[in-house]
Scaffold this motif. Sequence first.
Motif, PDB file in Angstrom:
ATOM      1  N   ALA A 105      35.297  31.401  42.078  1.00  0.00           N
ATOM      2  CA  ALA A 105      35.487  31.072  40.667  1.00  0.00           C
ATOM      3  C   ALA A 105      34.667  32.065  39.846  1.00  0.00           C
ATOM      4  O   ALA A 105      33.728  32.687  40.355  1.00  0.00           O
ATOM      5  N   ALA A 106      35.044  32.222  38.599  1.00  0.00           N
ATOM      6  CA  ALA A 106      34.334  33.162  37.719  1.00  0.00           C
ATOM      7  C   ALA A 106      33.891  32.434  36.457  1.00  0.00           C
ATOM      8  O   ALA A 106      34.697  31.746  35.815  1.00  0.00           O
ATOM      9  N   LYS A 107      32.638  32.587  36.128  1.00  0.00           N
ATOM     10  CA  LYS A 107      32.097  32.086  34.860  1.00  0.00           C
ATOM     11  C   LYS A 107      32.978  32.598  33.719  1.00  0.00           C
ATOM     12  O   LYS A 107      33.454  33.743  33.767  1.00  0.00           O
ATOM     13  N   ASP A 108      33.146  31.804  32.695  1.00  0.00           N
ATOM     14  CA  ASP A 108      34.054  32.187  31.611  1.00  0.00           C
ATOM     15  C   ASP A 108      33.474  33.269  30.697  1.00  0.00           C
ATOM     16  O   ASP A 108      33.834  33.390  29.526  1.00  0.00           O
ATOM     17  N   ILE A 136      43.934  28.188  36.898  1.00  0.00           N
ATOM     18  CA  ILE A 136      44.144  29.621  37.120  1.00  0.00           C
ATOM     19  C   ILE A 136      44.005  29.865  38.623  1.00  0.00           C
ATOM     20  O   ILE A 136      43.004  29.473  39.222  1.00  0.00           O
ATOM     21  N   ARG A 137      44.992  30.465  39.213  1.00  0.00           N
ATOM     22  CA  ARG A 137      44.906  30.831  40.643  1.00  0.00           C
ATOM     23  C   ARG A 137      45.478  32.227  40.815  1.00  0.00           C
ATOM     24  O   ARG A 137      46.619  32.490  40.430  1.00  0.00           O
ATOM     25  N   ILE A 138      44.679  33.121  41.389  1.00  0.00           N
ATOM     26  CA  ILE A 138      45.155  34.476  41.655  1.00  0.00           C
ATOM     27  C   ILE A 138      44.795  34.812  43.098  1.00  0.00           C
ATOM     28  O   ILE A 138      43.606  34.774  43.475  1.00  0.00           O
ATOM     29  N   ALA A 139      45.813  35.114  43.906  1.00  0.00           N
ATOM     30  CA  ALA A 139      45.570  35.405  45.325  1.00  0.00           C
ATOM     31  C   ALA A 139      44.841  36.728  45.482  1.00  0.00           C
ATOM     32  O   ALA A 139      45.030  37.662  44.691  1.00  0.00           O
ATOM     33  N   CYS A 157      34.804  25.733  45.694  1.00  0.00           N
ATOM     34  CA  CYS A 157      35.089  27.126  46.022  1.00  0.00           C
ATOM     35  C   CYS A 157      33.927  27.617  46.877  1.00  0.00           C
ATOM     36  O   CYS A 157      32.885  26.963  46.951  1.00  0.00           O
ATOM     37  N   ASP A 158      34.130  28.788  47.503  1.00  0.00           N
ATOM     38  CA  ASP A 158      33.097  29.295  48.419  1.00  0.00           C
ATOM     39  C   ASP A 158      32.067  30.160  47.712  1.00  0.00           C
ATOM     40  O   ASP A 158      30.900  30.187  48.086  1.00  0.00           O
ATOM     41  N   ILE A 159      32.524  30.897  46.720  1.00  0.00           N
ATOM     42  CA  ILE A 159      31.696  31.884  46.020  1.00  0.00           C
ATOM     43  C   ILE A 159      31.943  31.676  44.531  1.00  0.00           C
ATOM     44  O   ILE A 159      33.038  31.268  44.138  1.00  0.00           O
ATOM     45  N   ALA A 160      30.966  31.965  43.681  1.00  0.00           N
ATOM     46  CA  ALA A 160      31.245  31.977  42.243  1.00  0.00           C
ATOM     47  C   ALA A 160      30.421  33.056  41.574  1.00  0.00           C
ATOM     48  O   ALA A 160      29.252  33.293  41.936  1.00  0.00           O
ATOM     49  N   GLY A 176      39.976  40.347  49.032  1.00  0.00           N
ATOM     50  CA  GLY A 176      40.754  39.298  49.686  1.00  0.00           C
ATOM     51  C   GLY A 176      40.426  37.878  49.275  1.00  0.00           C
ATOM     52  O   GLY A 176      41.097  36.938  49.714  1.00  0.00           O
ATOM     53  N   ALA A 177      39.405  37.683  48.443  1.00  0.00           N
ATOM     54  CA  ALA A 177      39.084  36.321  48.014  1.00  0.00           C
ATOM     55  C   ALA A 177      40.106  35.866  46.975  1.00  0.00           C
ATOM     56  O   ALA A 177      40.658  36.670  46.225  1.00  0.00           O
ATOM     57  N   GLU A 178      40.356  34.552  46.927  1.00  0.00           N
ATOM     58  CA  GLU A 178      41.319  33.994  45.976  1.00  0.00           C
ATOM     59  C   GLU A 178      40.573  33.403  44.787  1.00  0.00           C
ATOM     60  O   GLU A 178      39.669  32.573  44.964  1.00  0.00           O
ATOM     61  N   LEU A 179      40.970  33.807  43.578  1.00  0.00           N
ATOM     62  CA  LEU A 179      40.371  33.218  42.379  1.00  0.00           C
ATOM     63  C   LEU A 179      40.975  31.835  42.155  1.00  0.00           C
ATOM     64  O   LEU A 179      42.209  31.702  42.084  1.00  0.00           O
TER      65      LEU A 179
END
Lengths: 390, 390
Positions: free
Chosen positions: A28-31, A12-15, A120-123, A68-71
């Motif tokens: 990234a996001a926890k599911d 999954i990639r979302i700009a 990733c930089d942040i999650a 502005g962060a990319e998932l």
Amino acid sequence: MRNDPFLPGPAIRIAGRAGGPLSGLSFAAKDLFDVAGHPTGGGNPDWAAHDPTPSRHAWAVQALLDAGAELVGKTVTDEVSLGILGENAFDGTPLNPAAPGHVPGGSSSGSASAVAQGLCDIALGTDTGGSVRVPASFCGLHGIRPTHGRLDLTGMLPQAPSSDTTGWFARDAATFARASEVLLQEAIPDAVPMRLIVATDAFGFAEPETAAALQPLLDRLKALVPDWREDLLAPGGLTAWARAQRTLQPVEAWETFRPWIETHNPRMAFSVARGLVLGAATPEGERGWAAMVRQEARGRLRHLLPPGTILAMPTTPFPAPKAGLPLPVLGPIRDAILGLCAQGGLAGHPQISIPGSLADGRPVGLSLLAARGADALLVRTALALESGSP
Amino acid sequence: MRNDPFLPGPAIRIAGRAGGPLSGLSFAAKDLFDVAGHPTGGGNPDWAAHDPTPSRHAWAVQALLDAGAELVGKTVTDEVSLGILGENAFDGTPLNPAAPGHVPGGSSSGSASAVAQGLCDIALGTDTGGSVRVPASFCGLHGIRPTHGRLDLTGMLPQAPSSDTTGWFARDAATFARASEVLLQEAIPDAVPMRLIVATDAFGFAEPETAAALQPLLDRLKALVPDWREDLLAPGGLTAWARAQRTLQPVEAWETFRPWIETHNPRMAFSVARGLVLGAATPEGERGWAAMVRQEARGRLRHLLPPGTILAMPTTPFPAPKAGLPLPVLGPIRDAILGLCAQGGLAGHPQISIPGSLADGRPVGLSLLAARGADALLVRTALALESGSP
């Protein structure tokens, strides 16, 4: 068994929005967080079947994208956030790169693992009973459990609503502060705290090696803050607070998941089902006792933490335990972790875990708590500790 | 979801010894029985990983092969035999061809389904608390729970050893008798029973439509036996017997599976884990009470069933319930089934379920019990009922 921090299946990639303050950063996001068009799996093979695929992003996902962060992916979680070690019987145990062969901590296991591995930089994670703080401690990351009720939890899978929070991880304090400004919707202040309390009961509860490992970081903190003193976090006992949280949280979790469970009889790891069964079976009198302890804990933290004061304690009583331990060994480990985490779910004060210490060669975090709403003051303190000057 | 009675994966076929008494017959084995060279799955995705692939056939499998029957597959079971309806959250719900859309009954669900569909002539099951009797009733088959302790259980996955038995199914009494002679290692006698007891409490406990549906078969039975009378199966209450079995069986099951669970934290359906958790949590006083009720039940059946006497009762209180019902609806259904099945696990007398009756268009079985060791007398009675003459 997988040890990938990301979910299996297509990437999954979302700009993010161009030109935002987090441009150039990935997250990234926890599911447990909704991403539009992708089922929210919740770490259990039968959750997605129950829940329709979301048509909107969760609030926190949208906030980071707007900034502005990319998932770059969704991450493995303990089943429906029930677990503190990060071992998912269906999805595996994400790698803890700072302590291979040891658990990453949970339930935000994949988020911590992905950040710690530099993927990733942040999650984004969630913290009900320690699910951001514990993996932050075990993986050597900055992690925050914000003030309960502060962030919009829309699109985040709930567990125990009176304790649930959205939190996040980063490797360095500067990135952590950038994400925090966006998610707290508040600038990080210039001033550091005026007073520091060192929680002697919490340091005493930690294993001696862990307490000793945190001393250098604690000494730097003392040098930053004009005034410090020792005090008890929980005069009535950390054990009473842990028992109260271990009573209230499964009762609420059972209420949350009961309709799903009763309709779908979902597949779960034995330990996860056991927690819910015991939540369902908790007598009313125990619940009443636990609610009174929560009331006392709230009063204690309000008393200890006026504006400008922070409290320091070990995030976890020890570094990451080995992966794959049998259940009877895990029981006391879980109990001991809750001994230092219960105040978060009970009282709802903001807490950050700061990395940089090693016990037996594995990371352990130093936690800082502040007044409700003073989340940004804690981020400021993390920045000061990293730079070495106020 | 699958509704295949056989396990997924490559087919298993093992020819029987040439010239044996079961030559020309095919059989299937519940996946609780060892078949050499194939992992015994036990209906749970984490059981086979725990257990080495067997190098020998289970005693019952070997006995049927030695008698000339051909093994044509292993069948779906409720997880580690914990379940009475035949709905496996991992492997699906085998089709009940006699009542489509309804459960096949469990835990020997796939064995009953395979025989009922005509995919094999005989199938091995296990019966601890009703796991042969219930699917026999729901699918319209002959099924036996033999005298406890009579058959060699080597190579059969245990659950609650003080109640566990190996049983089997067939569509017609003649095939059932051929398999029974082999597995009981005893010729079927010529003489029919001398006395029949009709258990009025058990018929009263069944739904009126089910009790009425069994009357024609019961009338034929009365015509076969010189003498009959009415009596109570459980003067202290079928409910007390059900409660005792529901206390003792999960306690024993927890003891059986505890080492596996504590080491592997296996994935299970919530309802299966819940049963084991409640078994683990059963107070000592409850266990003591249940053991006394078991003692009473044993005395009662010894008193009721001297050699030459049989007792008739409904196998289940109703025909197969709908598949896919939610857990709160299933609770009372399971309780009611146990109300008519508990005597098997408590007292260990042989019991066969005889088909041929329909309630609401779905099969229900008539059960016959006899003295311990008088299994063959029950088979003889089934033959006589089918032929219509003693």
